[in-house]
Each structure stands twice: as structure tokens, then as C-alpha cells.
Design an enzyme around this catalytic site. Sequence first.
Site, mmCIF file in Angstrom:
data_model
loop_
_atom_site.group_PDB
_atom_site.id
_atom_site.type_symbol
_atom_site.label_atom_id
_atom_site.label_comp_id
_atom_site.label_asym_id
_atom_site.label_seq_id
_atom_site.Cartn_x
_atom_site.Cartn_y
_atom_site.Cartn_z
ATOM 1 N N GLY A 9 2.089 -7.464 1.985
ATOM 2 C CA GLY A 9 1.265 -6.290 2.269
ATOM 3 C C GLY A 9 2.105 -5.096 2.686
ATOM 4 N N GLY A 11 0.731 -2.093 3.757
ATOM 5 C CA GLY A 11 -0.111 -1.116 4.449
ATOM 6 C C GLY A 11 0.676 -0.600 5.643
ATOM 7 N N PHE A 12 -0.054 -0.212 6.688
ATOM 8 C CA PHE A 12 0.617 0.358 7.865
ATOM 9 C C PHE A 12 1.540 -0.662 8.537
ATOM 10 C CE2 PHE A 12 -2.933 3.283 7.388
ATOM 11 C CZ PHE A 12 -2.277 4.495 7.562
ATOM 12 N N GLY A 13 1.079 -1.912 8.658
ATOM 13 C CA GLY A 13 1.864 -2.926 9.356
ATOM 14 C C GLY A 13 3.087 -3.354 8.554
ATOM 15 N N VAL A 80 -0.706 -12.265 -3.850
ATOM 16 C CA VAL A 80 -0.391 -13.525 -3.173
ATOM 17 C C VAL A 80 -1.675 -14.346 -3.144
ATOM 18 C CG1 VAL A 80 0.281 -14.574 -0.977
ATOM 19 C CG2 VAL A 80 1.457 -12.518 -1.792
ATOM 20 N N GLU A 172 -18.006 9.962 9.092
ATOM 21 C CA GLU A 172 -17.274 10.890 8.219
ATOM 22 C C GLU A 172 -17.969 11.020 6.865
ATOM 23 O OE1 GLU A 172 -12.862 9.962 10.114
ATOM 24 O OE2 GLU A 172 -13.466 8.927 8.301
ATOM 25 N N ASP A 313 -4.590 -5.541 10.711
ATOM 26 C CA ASP A 313 -6.022 -5.874 10.700
ATOM 27 C C ASP A 313 -6.295 -7.359 10.485
ATOM 28 O OD1 ASP A 313 -6.551 -3.242 11.064
ATOM 29 O OD2 ASP A 313 -7.625 -2.929 9.176
HETATM 30 C C1 LIG Z 1 -12.010 3.992 5.237
HETATM 31 C C2 LIG Z 1 -11.108 3.677 6.405
HETATM 32 C C3 LIG Z 1 -10.865 4.646 7.362
HETATM 33 C C4 LIG Z 1 -10.032 4.386 8.441
HETATM 34 N N1 LIG Z 1 -9.803 5.373 9.359
HETATM 35 C C5 LIG Z 1 -8.931 5.149 10.364
HETATM 36 C C6 LIG Z 1 -8.596 6.183 11.259
HETATM 37 O O1 LIG Z 1 -9.112 7.307 11.178
HETATM 38 N N2 LIG Z 1 -7.677 5.922 12.238
HETATM 39 C C7 LIG Z 1 -7.079 4.688 12.346
HETATM 40 O O2 LIG Z 1 -6.227 4.500 13.209
HETATM 41 N N3 LIG Z 1 -7.394 3.675 11.520
HETATM 42 C C8 LIG Z 1 -8.301 3.872 10.526
HETATM 43 N N4 LIG Z 1 -8.617 2.857 9.667
HETATM 44 C C9 LIG Z 1 -8.059 1.515 9.911
HETATM 45 C C10 LIG Z 1 -6.624 1.421 9.413
HETATM 46 O O3 LIG Z 1 -6.516 1.974 8.116
HETATM 47 C C11 LIG Z 1 -6.209 -0.027 9.441
HETATM 48 O O4 LIG Z 1 -6.262 -0.472 10.775
HETATM 49 C C12 LIG Z 1 -4.808 -0.233 8.884
HETATM 50 O O5 LIG Z 1 -4.742 0.149 7.539
HETATM 51 C C13 LIG Z 1 -4.379 -1.693 9.021
HETATM 52 O O6 LIG Z 1 -3.106 -1.842 8.492
HETATM 53 P P1 LIG Z 1 -2.666 -3.225 7.827
HETATM 54 O O7 LIG Z 1 -1.207 -3.088 7.497
HETATM 55 O O8 LIG Z 1 -3.096 -4.355 8.656
HETATM 56 O O9 LIG Z 1 -3.527 -3.342 6.489
HETATM 57 P P2 LIG Z 1 -3.670 -2.350 5.259
HETATM 58 O O10 LIG Z 1 -3.195 -0.990 5.597
HETATM 59 O O11 LIG Z 1 -5.066 -2.520 4.784
HETATM 60 O O12 LIG Z 1 -2.675 -2.960 4.189
HETATM 61 C C14 LIG Z 1 -2.845 -4.217 3.610
HETATM 62 C C15 LIG Z 1 -1.974 -4.300 2.363
HETATM 63 O O13 LIG Z 1 -1.964 -5.640 1.918
HETATM 64 C C16 LIG Z 1 -2.107 -5.669 0.509
HETATM 65 N N5 LIG Z 1 -2.710 -6.953 0.163
HETATM 66 C C17 LIG Z 1 -3.895 -7.437 0.612
HETATM 67 N N6 LIG Z 1 -4.120 -8.662 0.098
HETATM 68 C C18 LIG Z 1 -3.048 -8.955 -0.687
HETATM 69 C C19 LIG Z 1 -2.699 -10.068 -1.505
HETATM 70 N N7 LIG Z 1 -3.499 -11.152 -1.613
HETATM 71 N N8 LIG Z 1 -1.540 -10.031 -2.202
HETATM 72 C C20 LIG Z 1 -0.720 -8.937 -2.113
HETATM 73 N N9 LIG Z 1 -1.015 -7.860 -1.360
HETATM 74 C C21 LIG Z 1 -2.144 -7.867 -0.656
HETATM 75 C C22 LIG Z 1 -3.004 -4.476 0.206
HETATM 76 O O14 LIG Z 1 -2.853 -4.034 -1.134
HETATM 77 C C23 LIG Z 1 -2.509 -3.442 1.235
HETATM 78 O O15 LIG Z 1 -1.475 -2.633 0.696
HETATM 79 C C24 LIG Z 1 -9.443 3.097 8.577
HETATM 80 C C25 LIG Z 1 -9.703 2.108 7.614
HETATM 81 C C26 LIG Z 1 -10.527 2.399 6.541
HETATM 82 C C27 LIG Z 1 -10.788 1.346 5.504
#
Ligand SMILES: Cc1cc2nc3c(=O)[nH]c(=O)nc-3n(C[C@H](O)[C@H](O)[C@H](O)COP(=O)(O)OP(=O)(O)OC[C@H]3O[C@@H](n4cnc5c(N)ncnc54)[C@H](O)[C@@H]3O)c2cc1C
Length: 445
Positions: A9, A11-13, A80, A172, A313
Site C-alpha cells: 500500500g 497511501g499515507f502510511g 496483493v 463536504e 486505516d
Molecule cells: C473521501 C475521504 C476524505 C478524507 N478526508 C480526510 C481529511 O480531510 N483529513 C484526514 O486526515 N483524513 C481524511 N481521510 C482519511 C485518510 O485519507 C485516511 O486516514 C488515510 O488515507 C489512511 O492512510 P492509509 O495509508 O492507511 O490508507 P490509504 O491512504 O487508503 O492507502 C491504501 C493503499 O493501499 C493500496 N491497496 C489496498 N489494497 C491493496 C491490495 N490488496 N493490493 C495492493 N494494494 C492495495 C491502495 O491502492 C492504496 O494506495 C479521508 C478519507 C476519504 C476516503
Amino acid sequence: MMPHVVIVGCGFGGLEAVRALSTAAVEITLVDRTNHHLFQPLLYQVATAGLSAPAVSAPIRHTLRRQMKRGNLTILQAEVIGFDVATQRVLLDDDQALAYDHLIVAAGATHSYFGHDDWAAHAPGLKTLADAFTIRARVIGAFERAERCLDATQRDAWLTFVVIGAGPTGVEMAGTMAEIAQHTLPQEFRRIDSRRTHVVLLEGSDRVLGSFVPALSQRAREQLARLGVDVRTGCTVTGIDADGVTYETRSGAAAQHHRVASKTVIWAAGVAGAKLGQALAAGAGAMVDRAGRVIVKPDLSLTGHPEIAVIGDLASAMSHPDDPRQGKPKPVPGVSPAAKQMGRAAAANLLRRLRGAPTLPFRYIDHGNLATIGRKAAVVDLTVPGIGALRFSGYFAWLFWLFAHIYFLIGFRNRLIVMFDWAWAYWTYERSARVVAQPPSPPAA
Ligand SMILES: Cc1cc2nc3c(=O)[nH]c(=O)nc-3n(C[C@H](O)[C@H](O)[C@H](O)COP(=O)(O)OP(=O)(O)OC[C@H]3O[C@@H](n4cnc5c(N)ncnc54)[C@H](O)[C@@H]3O)c2cc1C
């Protein structure tokens, strides 16, 4: 040979974990199913045609080009599908497997329809760029369908938009849709008056923006009402179909049943850990919480598997104060700063383990909460070190929200584009990303 770290992944993490590990003596493989890092906090702007997709996302390879130069990072675009924890392998969709010494899983969250997965077809949620395109096509298509519609009841249903869930995303979406109807579209249609659009925001609890203090929730509700959004709280949704939403309210023991006829329903109510979390937990003997998030130890690793960390998340994690006298551990919220901090903490703990040093419990530093409601309206709840809580709403909160989001966006070009598009929209009410390739949905039977 250098230890091999697989990160699932970007994303942010995951992105933060890669950045923190790229200077260390480890070999990293980053796997993501998409080729881009997505700035989810601005995704609703893509769904409501305010911004285009490239403004809120960036190619992973470009974002990590500096780290790539160091020669220890491989990026794979792949899904994955599972883990073989016993042999320490990540299983990919093409039957390949990646062996790891250390694993960081940051696969994020997905929508939860609380056991009613059939609602998804009628009420898409907002999580990915594909979701944003679907919602944008439905919202813009609804006005097109209303213009063609000869039946007044059907036309009203096309001009009624229901958003379910009054958290930041729901607020929003509802605020922006009301703004589009009131300010962007009125001159552009002949048969319909877009100002007659009805935007309904349904919430199960008794207030909007439940993660904010009650006074800010109340301000947000007033600002939504000013934009013309019909906010209904204490509503439990009991059904969603192609023609609308049914919900229940309660006064005492008696339940009242209600129906809103609408052709466009958006789901912003439930979030659950990505399905991958359950596969990992089953293989590693870990527990998941009610929202399907993997329960992690204080240092973000899994019980019995110090080589695996779950962050962002997907993790059900607690924040541990440095000093126990500062209070009990608190649940970490599902927000982007928490995911970033967990990415850095998991990387630091991994390096400690490689040095033979003890790992540290995770502590979330909460800087506060922001949410925008629409043009010139937002609520801000900040924690300022040495001062305490700083809470405000309205125009200055909106300006603060605007600059904070531009600051945290990835890429100088994206910041410029967003600033330009917002400045343009501010003066003209125009929404720059209204071109939709898909035709509007077919006429109702
Ligand atoms: C519409 C929306 C608005 C938001 N607004 C805010 C805000 O204003 N402020 C704030 O702080 N937070 C906000 N959030 C929450 C914030 O975006 C999340 O807390 C953050 O993105 C979590 O980061 P993460 O790295 O856990 O997951 P994510 O950023 O969701 O990244 C997960 C990654 O894993 C990849 N992935 C998933 N499953 C698989 C797999 N099986 N195989 C390969 N890759 C995979 C995905 O493609 C993605 O790139 C918002 C969320 C959403 C949906």
C-alpha cells in the site's frame, strides 16, 4: 545480504514508511494495486467536478523518484491477494510470491454497508479515483436527466440528492452539491431550475460532524442550512434502491418510517478495514475489531509476529502517552496524519529491531480536526502546543482549511493547479472538471 522489507500500500502510511526506510541498509519492495498515491481529503472535489484527478493524485514512481535513485527500492503495481505468514511470503494476483524478512501492511480501508452490500449499487461510496468518477458521472448526469424528463415527479427525483452520513466527507459532499445547484448551474439549463434541487443529508446520530465538539457541530449545521442543505439527524437508513432511500426515526419506543424519492444517493456512512486485513489476521492468528481492522500491539506489530506491522486505516491501534500519568491509551483515529505517523513509527521500530534494540509504543500526536462545508464555510478544531484548543468556524476557518490542504498536497505542480482552480472557481463559480466521458444513465422504465 540486506534484510528485505515488503510494504503493501502506497497511501499515507505506506509512503511515509518507504521514505523513512529508504536511507537504511534494507532492500524495500513497495506493492500497490494502483500506480498513484491519492490525496483522499480532496477526493470529494473530483467527485463534485471541482478538481481533476491528476490534481489530487501523483504517480508513485514520480513521487518516489529520489528514493529510487538510492538503488534499494523496487515498486510493483500488483494486487496483493493474501499472505503465507509461515513461509513469510506475500501472495500476488499473478501467482507470484514475494519473500520478506519484514512486512508492513498499509492497505487502508473500504466502505462498510453494515451488512447490506446490495446498497452499494445504488449508493456508491467515495474512496478511490474510480469511485469519484462514478459519483461525478451520476451527479452531473442527474441534472441532464432532469432536463430531459417530462414527468414532474420523476424530475423531482432526479433533482433530489441524498448523502448518507454526516462525517467530514458527507458534509463536504452535501455542501458542495448545494453550491453547484445554487451557483454553478442556474444559467445553463432551460427546462429545469437547478436552484430547486433538494440536497438531503441523513445522519444516524443526533449531530453532524460527530468527531468535533458540539459547538462546532452546531455551527456546521447552521452553515449547511445556509447553503440550502436539508439536514436530518437521528435517521437510521433501512433501505436503498434505484428510486430512493427509506429510513426510520424514533420518538420514544415508536418508530416512524420515511421515504425520500431520489435517483442519486451517495454513501458516506461506514468505513471498514480493507479485506486484506482479514486474510492477514487469519494467517497470523491476529484479531480484527468490529470494523474489520487488525488489532495491533502497542508497537504496531502483531502478537507472535514481530516481523509484521499493520498501520494506517487498516490498524486498530492505541496511542500510548509517553508518561502513564498523562492518561490511558486512546484509540488512534482513521485520519491521514495518524497513518503518516504510524508509517514513520513502524519504520523506526523495524530499524530498532534490526539493531537489537527494544521497540517503542506508538504515540499519536493529534494536531486537530478540519472540515469544510462549502464556499467560505468550514470548522477548525486545533490543538496548539502551549495554548490548548483553538476553535473557529466560518470564513477564516475556510481559508485555513484551504491553505492547509494545499500545503499537504503532494507535488509543487499539484499545489499550483489546485490554487489556480480554486481561485478561478471562487470568482466564477465554475467547476473545472465537468467533462464526463460516460453517457448519463438510461431513461427509467
Ligand atoms: C473521501 C475521504 C476524505 C478524507 N478526508 C480526510 C481529511 O480531510 N483529513 C484526514 O486526515 N483524513 C481524511 N481521510 C482519511 C485518510 O485519507 C485516511 O486516514 C488515510 O488515507 C489512511 O492512510 P492509509 O495509508 O492507511 O490508507 P490509504 O491512504 O487508503 O492507502 C491504501 C493503499 O493501499 C493500496 N491497496 C489496498 N489494497 C491493496 C491490495 N490488496 N493490493 C495492493 N494494494 C492495495 C491502495 O491502492 C492504496 O494506495 C479521508 C478519507 C476519504 C476516503
